[in-house]
Design an enzyme around this catalytic site. Structure first.
Site, short mmCIF file in Angstrom:
data_model
loop_
_atom_site.label_atom_id
_atom_site.label_comp_id
_atom_site.label_asym_id
_atom_site.label_seq_id
_atom_site.Cartn_x
_atom_site.Cartn_y
_atom_site.Cartn_z
N LYS A 46 -25.40 5.01 33.77
CA LYS A 46 -24.11 5.02 33.29
C LYS A 46 -23.13 4.98 34.48
O LYS A 46 -22.26 4.08 34.50
CB LYS A 46 -23.52 6.18 32.40
CG LYS A 46 -24.03 6.02 31.00
CD LYS A 46 -23.41 7.03 30.10
CE LYS A 46 -24.19 7.18 28.72
NZ LYS A 46 -23.78 8.17 28.00
N LYS A 68 -34.77 -1.10 23.61
CA LYS A 68 -34.39 -0.39 22.51
C LYS A 68 -33.11 -1.10 21.76
O LYS A 68 -32.35 -1.73 22.30
CB LYS A 68 -33.90 0.87 22.91
CG LYS A 68 -34.10 2.07 21.89
CD LYS A 68 -34.00 3.44 22.64
CE LYS A 68 -32.89 4.14 21.86
NZ LYS A 68 -32.59 5.36 22.33
N LYS A 85 -26.24 -0.97 20.58
CA LYS A 85 -24.91 -1.60 20.41
C LYS A 85 -24.61 -2.23 21.55
O LYS A 85 -23.65 -3.23 21.43
CB LYS A 85 -23.82 -0.42 20.20
CG LYS A 85 -23.62 0.11 18.88
CD LYS A 85 -22.92 1.11 18.82
CE LYS A 85 -23.36 2.50 19.06
NZ LYS A 85 -22.96 3.69 18.57
#
Ligand code: TRP
Length: 329
Positions: free
Chosen positions: A112, A193, A196
């Site tokens: 992140k 995976k 979103k």
């Protein structure tokens, strides 16, 4: 005493079928066997840039979606993290016994922060401390999570051990309860995976039927059943079929596959209809709940009251163990 389960989910947007198969479905199963506490972790969701105006609706929407999926506030405690302010207090206390090196090693932090343009804020790094506070606040034994959270759980155990050795044996060391069954992969890239953040990769639980059909139709497969090893795209469709279609149907498609006579278009049509049918009552129940926001808030607030009762006890003990004597009036 029955084992205690705690898990959390971030209100960062709509819930997709990967979240359902990988997490929510499992939570709902566990609520019958364990003392379960489930949390909409809104304080976690602000560790990446977010829109404060959208947050309230996202929180309500996630609460409604979880209940629409079958999470029963009579069986489990369902609450919103920010309605139990003790989470932030425990987080601060734990911050003082968490090593920076461990935080820097967290894969999720590294991912992140590398995606973050500009400043990286301390909250992103402290994220796993807040997660630890969530879990041990309720003295949870088991934490149903996916593989990607195992590292955070290890850190939670490390922090717990440090607390127990420094201030006295108090918290159980929480164990991950890995979601059984396969992960749902991105429809348009079955090596990643479902997420979103990958456009076209996911189907939400609230998606309209035509959009579900379209996305399944476009899902990546392979040139054809080759017998033996199944390609990742086709395998992913089977994972979804297993989750959303009756077992005998899935078995029949598996037979067809192994005999080399499966037509992917049939598989896709059946799967799309299975998802449409399975999610329809969820869509309906969710909009029903969202249509009465005051009642929905009340249900979540009652969950918050139940959680807070336990949290206050923990905080009272922890304050005392860590040497704080002033009463909170
Ligand atoms: N970090 C978790 C995730 O992204 C969410 C979470 C926050 C959580 N607090 C938790 C999960 C406590 C389990 C227990 O999925």
């Amino acid at each position: 005493m029955a084992k205690k389960v705690f898990s959390g989910i971030q209100p960062t947007g709509e819930v997709h079928v990967g979240n359902y198969v990988g997490a929510i479905r499992n939570w709902i199963k566990l609520q019958d066997t364990y003392e379960s506490i489930y949390c909409v972790v809104d304080y976690h969701s602000i560790t990446i840039p977010y829109d404060a105006k959208l947050l309230p609706q996202r929180v309500l929407d996630l609460g409604a979606t979880l209940m629409a999926c079958g999470l029963d506030p009579e069986k489990a405690i369902l609450f919103v993290q920010s309605s139990v302010p003790e989470h932030t207090e425990l987080t601060w206390l734990l911050t003082t016994i968490t090593s920076i090196g461990s935080l820097e090693r967290m894969t999720q932090f590294k991912d992140k922060s590398s995606r973050q343009k500009g400043n990286i804020f301390a909250g992103l790094m402290s994220y796993p401390i807040l997660q630890t506070a969530d879990i041990i606040m309720y003295k949870a034994d088991l934490v149903p999570v996916g593989e990607d959270q195992v590292q955070h759980l290890e850190l939670a155990r490390e922090i717990t051990r440090r607390f127990n050795t420094s201030f006295g044996q108090y918290f159980p060391e929480p164990q991950p309860l890995l979601t059984s069954g396969a992960k749902v992969m991105a429809l348009n890239d079955p090596t990643a995976k479902m997420s979103k953040s990958i456009e076209g990769s996911y189907i939400t639980l609230t998606e309209d039927p035509d959009s579900i059909r379209k996305k399944i139709r476009r899902a990546v497969t392979d040139p054809g059943p080759q017998g033996g090893e199944m390609g990742p795209g086709v395998n992913n469709l089977f994972v979804l079929l297993e989750a959303f279609a009756p077992a005998d149907l899935t078995e029949q498609f598996r037979d067809d596959y192994s005999q080399g006579k499966l037509r992917y278009s049939d598989l896709k049509n059946t799967l799309a209809e299975a998802i449409v049918e399975y999610t329809e009552p969820i869509r309906e129940r969710r909009s029903e709940l969202l249509g009465k926001p005051a009642e929905l808030k009340e249900i979540l607030a009652v969950g918050g009251d139940k959680a807070r009762k336990q949290a206050r006890e923990t905080i009272r003990d922890v304050r005392e163990m860590m040497g704080f004597q002033m009463p909170v009036r």
